[in-house]
Write an enzyme that holds these catalytic residues in place. Structure first.
Site, PDB file in Angstrom:
ATOM      1  N   GLU A   1      40.493  42.570  38.338  1.00 25.01           N
ATOM      2  CA  GLU A   1      41.104  43.744  39.099  1.00 25.01           C
ATOM      3  C   GLU A   1      41.671  43.389  40.250  1.00 25.01           C
ATOM      4  O   GLU A   1      42.594  43.660  40.842  1.00 25.01           O
ATOM      5  CB  GLU A   1      40.162  44.921  39.115  1.00 25.01           C
ATOM      6  CG  GLU A   1      41.158  46.420  39.499  1.00 25.01           C
ATOM      7  CD  GLU A   1      40.094  47.385  39.425  1.00 25.01           C
ATOM      8  OE1 GLU A   1      39.451  47.519  38.348  1.00 25.01           O
ATOM      9  OE2 GLU A   1      40.296  48.254  40.505  1.00 25.01           O
ATOM     10  N   ASP A   2      40.774  42.492  41.182  1.00 25.54           N
ATOM     11  CA  ASP A   2      40.947  42.322  42.737  1.00 25.54           C
ATOM     12  C   ASP A   2      41.256  41.178  43.223  1.00 25.54           C
ATOM     13  O   ASP A   2      41.465  40.909  44.384  1.00 25.54           O
ATOM     14  CB  ASP A   2      39.934  42.926  43.382  1.00 25.54           C
ATOM     15  CG  ASP A   2      39.505  44.635  43.452  1.00 25.54           C
ATOM     16  OD1 ASP A   2      40.453  45.306  42.970  1.00 25.54           O
ATOM     17  OD2 ASP A   2      38.454  45.178  43.646  1.00 25.54           O
TER      18      ASP A   2
END
Ligand code: ZN
Length: 634
Positions: free
Chosen positions: A505-506
């Site tokens: 996600e990051d």
């Protein structure tokens, strides 16, 4: 009433068996009997005298219906056929019941078998039958007319030894001769010492030579030539001979006491008047005392006499022989030293023939014969024996007790051994399990370190939003710690996924890369926790609430851990730019997501849920308090 014993020959066959294929043995015998009947014109007496030597002898001794006849048959077919025919003739013509006994081994083709079993069985049979008949009050007569020629001498001697009347009729004479007895007897004194050994041999039937010799008493007996006649030796084994059988039967010591006679030279012995010699002479006339093995010895080649002494190595040696009715002739009395020096180690020889009969005189020892002298010794011996026996019995009892104890101990040891073995098996199994677990744990810790390292690298440029701008990786490590310590999660892949839950996600890490490094399961767990960043923030937040119910169980654990970590951060170290309302909003949203995950599930999930609820409640209260302060302050 007489009991006649005859051996049967083959004269009833009238010559050798013709062996033509049309005539049986029985037919040839019947032909011969018929021919003799014809020739004697029905005169029974003449017929019986002519038809066989055996019936000739019986007829002349007036054998009749009140008598009995035993026919001893040889161990051959023709012998037995003739014996049977003979018995039938005797029963029919003389009226005396006659029966046949076959004597095993009695034949003429094997000399060894004749000697070793034929003669022996003959002597046995005659002795048995004779004694049996006498026990029934019958007079025994041995008919040695005709019959099996080879055994006639044995039958004759047997009759003389056993004091049985012997009758004989010469083939071509009418005269019945009653054979006069001869004063023949076994050298009972010489044999008496060996009687126990002969008895053992008789019972054993056959023994190893050395074993038999070991049974003979005293010294010098093995070399006594008398044994050449009493036993048969063959290939290192011995058995009783026919003579041995007879000797055994006829040599029981006589109960009758004879006289004691001392030769002139014995009277001159230096030791005659000493207690030892006197005592010995008082005992020597008792046959049962003379037969005690410890007292007798023979010195083959040095003397043909018997040597007797009392107990004790230094006792005088008495050279003697026994004659006829049990008279004891003492030839010499030597001291122990004289005996050793002159006979045993010296040249002196003591032969019976050197002591002329007129040199002997009856002698009465001044010490009267002591009847119970040996009785005391015997008593002492028996007592000693008894004490030995009771000692042995005690030992046996102790040993049996010990054995019982050992058996119990053994059983216990066995049971305990079984138990230990079971424990050992279990321990091995546990050990195997532990080894497996250890290997797994090592593998797991390796995976966790790799995941932590991977996450640290992936998040290396990121910071949390707090005032201190904490390295981002601290967050994922905290999530993994919450799962392990507060949720009790041990599944290393779930913990790895916790460490990696924000990578896709990051950061720029791709799902493929996670799969390559940590496997499919970890990848799917992380993917399940990844929001679509293409979507606007508020949509992503809504979708998290909506999708919460569909989150797979293991992913729920990580989601709970993530929210617990975030709430704690907000309370202790909130993002620098978040006003109270935003904090409250986040806390409420996190509550909604967690509510969406649902109650229950695994134990780990319940524990994490409880932790979350506690923090969620506290966070809401803190925020309310802070809002009040702000209002009051504002
Ligand atoms: Zn997170």
């Amino acid at each position: 009433m007489s009991f006649y014993i005859c051996t049967a020959g083959t004269s009833l066959m009238g010559g050798p068996f013709k062996r033509d294929r049309f005539t049986t043995l029985q037919e040839q015998i019947a032909t011969k009997i018929a021919a003799d009947e014809d020739a004697t014109h029905g005169e029974i007496d003449a017929f019986l005298k002519k038809v066989s030597a055996e019936t000739n002898g019986l007829t002349r001794s007036d054998c009749g219906p009140s008598d009995e006849v035993l026919i001893l048959a040889s161990d051959t077919a023709d012998g037995q056929a003739c014996a049977k025919a003979l018995a039938d003739l005797i029963t029919a013509k003389l009226g005396a019941p006659a029966r046949v006994t076959a004597v095993g081994g009695l034949q003429v083709t094997s000399g060894e078998k004749f000697r070793q079993s034929g003669i022996r069985n003959l002597i046995r049979t005659v002795l048995r039958e004779t004694r049996n008949a006498r026990a029934h009050g019958e007079a025994v007569v041995l008919n040695v007319t005709g019959g099996f020629k080879g055994v006639v001498p044995y039958m004759t001697l047997l009759g003389m030894f056993e004091d049985v009347e012997i009758i004989y009729v010469y083939d071509f004479s009418d005269t019945l001769v009653r054979l006069p007895a001869l004063p023949v007897r076994f050298d009972a004194e010489r044999i008496a010492f060996a009687l126990p050994a002969l008895q053992v041999l008789n019972n054993a039937k056959i023994m190893a030579e050395a074993e038999f010799h070991a049974l003979l008493p005293g010294r010098g007996w093995n070399d006594d030539p008398i044994f050449a006649q009493l036993i048969e030796q063959d290939g290192g084994m011995v058995a009783l001979s026919g003579a041995g059988e007879l000797a055994l039967a006829g040599c029981a010591p006589s109960a009758k006491l004879g006289r004691l006679l001392l030769h002139r030279r014995a009277r001159q012995s230096t030791t005659l008047n000493e207690t030892h010699a006197q005592h010995a002479l008082g005992q020597i006339i008792y046959p049962h005392l003379r037969s005690i093995p410890h007292h007798c010895a023979r010195y083959a080649g040095k003397s043909d006499m018997l040597v007797w002494k009392e107990f004790g190595g230094l006792a005088p040696r008495i050279y003697y022989s026994v004659d006829g009715p049990g008279d004891v002739y003492v030839a010499e009395i030597l001291t122990h030293d004289e005996h050793e020096r002159e006979v045993v180690n010296g040249p002196r020889r003591i032969w019976r023939e050197d002591y002329a009969a007129d040199g002997f005189e009856e002698y009465r020892p001044p010490v009267p014969p002591v009847h119970d002298a040996y009785g005391e010794a015997l008593e002492a011996f028996l007592q000693h024996n008894d004490s030995d026996r009771s000692l042995l019995e005690k030992r046996l009892a102790t040993a049996e007790h010990e054995l019982e104890t050992l058996r119990e101990q053994h059983a216990k040891a066995k049971a305990s051994n079984n138990r230990l073995q079971r424990d050992l098996d279990e321990a091995n199994e546990r050990n195997g399990t532990l080894s497996g677990a250890l290997a797994e744990a090592e593998q797991a810790s390796g995976r966790l370190l790799a995941a932590a390292s991977f996450a640290a690298d992936a998040h290396r440029r990121q910071r949390r939003k707090d005032v201190d701008a904490t390295p981002y990786v601290n967050h994922v490590i905290e999530v993994a710690r919450i799962l392990a310590e507060e949720g009790g999660v041990t599944d290393s892949e779930v913990l790895c996924a916790a460490l990696l839950h924000d990578t896709i996600e990051d950061t720029t890490v791709a799902a493929q890369e996670l799969q390559r490094e940590f496997g499919k399961r970890v990848r799917h767990l992380v993917e399940g926790l990844t929001d679509d960043k293409a979507l606007p923030n508020d949509v992503r937040k809504r979708l998290q609430i909506e999708h919460a119910a569909g989150t797979p169980p293991d992913a729920r654990l990580i989601k709970l851990g993530d929210k617990i970590a975030n709430l704690r951060d907000i309370m202790r170290n909130p993002p620098a730019d978040w006003p109270i309302e935003r904090r409250r909003e986040y806390v409420s949203w996190a509550g909604a997501v967690v509510d969406g995950l649902g109650e229950g599930g695994t134990e780990c999930q319940s524990r994490l849920r409880a932790v979350f609820d506690r923090i969620h409640q506290a966070a809401l209260e803190r925020i309310d308090n802070q809002a009040d302060e702000v209002k009051a302050g504002g």
